[in-house]
Design a protein around this motif. Structure first.
Motif: not given
Length: 683
Positions: A53-56, A61-63
């Protein structure tokens, strides 16, 4: 054996139970291991899913952060662009409002000025040569001029001199509670002036308004002081305009007038003639109002001293109120400079009045008006009381403003001492003129005025004593103490008594009659003694420096009474000799012619002498009732018993066919004649 078998059986039973328990624990441990393995598997699976999930989510989030930053930058850019655009249009937007001035809305006007100031800073940094910079700068400068002008107009419009009634109330106040509150400006005006001054001294970077402030407020302060002076001046009472009241010191030493102790000396009150000249009751009412106002006193001899005392009080109160007002409007770092400029003119006006007062006092002393020293003492005491208040306000100022006040007090003190010393010289050198001598032997004007002066000086004992103590070598170690002041004044009064005595003794020699000379000295000595014995303060003070002062004057009076009684020597010579032994007082006995003539001569001489004495001494004056009665009783005790005996011895003696011709007075009638002495002009 049985016990061993039982013991063995119990042990085997317990062992069996322990084995069963161990089997259960082993089974439970196996199940726990299986559950732990299952839980580890579940957690591993959950961790794996979270990582996925974090990888997804991470890229999303950065965007999102990038988009938020872009949005904020866009908003700031839009705001900056809007502000820049506003700066370009600001001149047109606020020009009319700026040129119109605050017009009662200082807060709104200052917000416009703040926008202009920001625009000036922007164009100065971003586009120094732009037309817009010149526009906003010019408009900002116009706004500063409007603020300065508004500050001036607000202050000028609402600044008024303090009304006369309040000034008089301040002058008359005897405590802090009685001092009326002073509000020079309305509260709202003070708030507006404060806001303007803060802006002008801050972003405006100008101090021109401070000059405006101290000029306007200094003018009003000066006008208030001048108005008070003119108010008193309009009702100024000169000594010659005052009714002669009992105890008045309107005339002193060099002023020629009838002795205040004579009877029958009818004076026309000066106020009556003044009223007729000035319009009757209206002018008289103004005089009464002037006496009642402020510090003006009916016995003020130094013109302007009452005004100066009132101004000293009012001046310090107004300075205090001006300082409070200034701190409510001007920034703290400018207080000293502004207050110094504000008080300089009005305080110089006050000091100039003091210098003028000193000059008038000096001229009065040159004319021998020594009573002005009492007024000087009043001024000195009053200003000394106010010194701490003046010091608190003026000492921080760099222009030596405060120091002029102690210097002025020192001048007053020196002049007071000079006047007191010159008084001694004046009394000692008072000219001996027959025309200045009272024809009835009453108290000399110099004596009565001197004693009246000393009584008034005694009221200023703390001031006069301090001045005299400083030049008294014997009191140098006790300076500025009540005891030193009392001794200094006591020593001075004794010196005055001495020179008055010498002067009166010298003047008494101008009389051709030693009897009148004795009456004159007796009157003057008694007047001095009566003055200090009825004044408990003076008596106690004199007794500290001359314990037997009362005894001394009793001796002086007694000595003059003894000289006076010598005038009766001739009178007693007619009746004091005893009759010949052959005369028994019987009317049947015959007297020789020489004896009859001798008795006739005695009665004739006695009658002539007592009538002559009555004729002369009834016009002598002993103004003091107590002394007059004492001298009359002394005369009666001296003459009456001798005459009564003489009369009784000759009443039935046949020395004449017409006894009424020679025996003109019975003893009681002689006593009555003696009571008529000193009645001609006595009070």
């Amino acid at each position: 054996m049985d016990e061993i078998a039982m013991r063995k059986s119990e042990i085997e039973e317990k062992l069996k139970q322990d084995e069963e328990n161990l089997a259960r624990f082993t089974e439970s441990l196996k199940r726990s291991d299986e559950l732990s393995k299952n839980m580890v598997g579940i957690l591993d699976s959950f961790s794996e899913r979270l990582n996925k999930l974090e990888e997804t989510i991470q890229p999303v989030h950065h965007q999102t952060l990038s988009l938020t930053t872009l949005k904020d930058n866009v908003d700031k850019l839009l705001a900056a662009l809007e502000q820049v655009i506003g700066f370009h249009h600001l001149s047109d937007e606020v020009e009319q409002k700026i040129k119109k001035g605050p017009a009662g809305n200082v807060e709104m006007y200052l917000s416009l000025m703040e926008r202009l100031h920001t625009a000036v800073e922007f164009f100065t940094q971003s586009n120094p040569g732009s037309v817009e910079l010149g526009s906003v700068t010019t408009l900002f400068e116009d706004g500063l001029e409007q603020l300065n002008s508004s500050f001036r107009e607000l202050l000028k419009q609402h600044s008024q001199r303090v009304p006369d009634g309040i000034l008089i109330d301040i002058a008359n106040a005897t405590s802090e509670e009685e001092v009326p509150p002073l509000q020079h400006l309305p509260h709202r005006v003070v708030q507006d002036l404060l806001a303007i001054s803060k802006y002008l001294a801050g972003p405006g970077q100008t101090t021109d308004f401070m000059s405006v402030y101290h000029q306007i407020r200094s003018t009003q302060l000066g006008r208030s002081l001048a108005a008070l002076r003119e108010y008193y001046k309009a009702f100024q009472i000169m000594p010659s305009q005052l009714p002669k009241q009992k105890g008045s010191i309107a005339n002193f030493l060099n002023l020629k007038s009838e002795s205040p102790v004579k009877r029958g000396a009818k004076r026309k009150p000066a106020a009556d003639s003044l009223s007729r000249r000035e319009g009757g009751s209206i002018r008289r009412g103004l005089l009464e109002q002037a006496v009642a106002c402020g510090r003006m006193e009916a016995d003020e001899q130094l013109e302007g001293s009452g005004v100066f005392i009132a101004l000293a009080t009012v001046c310090v109160r107004l300075l205090e109120s001006e300082y409070t007002l200034m701190t409510s409007i001007i920034s703290e770092q400018h207080w000293t400079k502004v207050f110094e400029s504000l008080v300089s003119g009005p305080f110089n006006f006050f000091i100039k009045l003091g210098e003028d007062l000193h000059d008038r006092a000096k001229k009065s002393l040159n004319k021998h008006d020594f009573i002005v020293t009492v007024s000087l003492c009043k001024v000195i005491r009053h200003v000394r009381v106010l010194l701490p208040q003046y010091e608190k306000l003026l000492r921080p100022l760099p222009n030596r403003c405060y120091s002029r006040l102690p210097e002025m007090i020192l001048l007053f003190e020196k002049l007071t001492l000079k006047g007191l010393m010159e008084l001694l010289t004046y009394i000692r050198a008072d000219p001996e003129k027959q025309s200045n001598m009272p024809k009835d032997g009453t108290v000399h004007q110099l004596t009565s005025n001197t004693m009246l002066f000393l009584e008034h000086l005694l009221e200023q004992m703390d001031v006069a004593g301090g001045i005299l103590a400083e030049q008294d070598i014997g009191l140098s170690g006790m300076a500025n103490t009540e005891q030193a002041n009392r001794k200094a004044v006591g020593n001075f009064i004794i010196r005055v008594f001495d020179v008055v005595n010498i002067s009166m003794e010298s003047k008494a020699r101008l009389y051709e009659s030693s009897t009148l000379s004795a009456i004159f000295l007796m009157n003057n000595y008694h007047f001095i003694r009566h003055t200090f014995t009825r004044n408990n303060v003076m008596l106690s003070m004199l007794e500290e420096v001359y314990p037997d002062i009362d005894g001394k004057y009793n001796e002086l009076i007694g000595a003059q009474r003894a000289i006076y009684t010598k005038r009766f020597t001739k009178l007693l010579s007619f009746i004091g000799q005893t009759m010949p032994v052959s005369i028994t007082g019987s009317s049947s006995e015959k007297l020789g012619k020489s004896q009859r003539e001798a008795i006739k001569d005695k009665f004739k001489g006695f009658n002539t002498e007592i009538e002559e004495l009555q004729k002369i001494q009834r016009h002598y004056t002993i103004p003091d009732r107590e002394l007059r009665i004492l001298v009359k009783e002394f005369n009666q005790d001296l003459i009456y018993p001798v005459y009564e005996e003489f009369y009784r011895n000759h009443l039935n003696v046949s020395f004449t066919k017409n006894p009424d011709k020679y025996i003109k007075y019975k003893p009681d009638e002689v006593k009555a004649v003696l009571t008529t002495f000193f009645d001609g002009l006595s009070v």
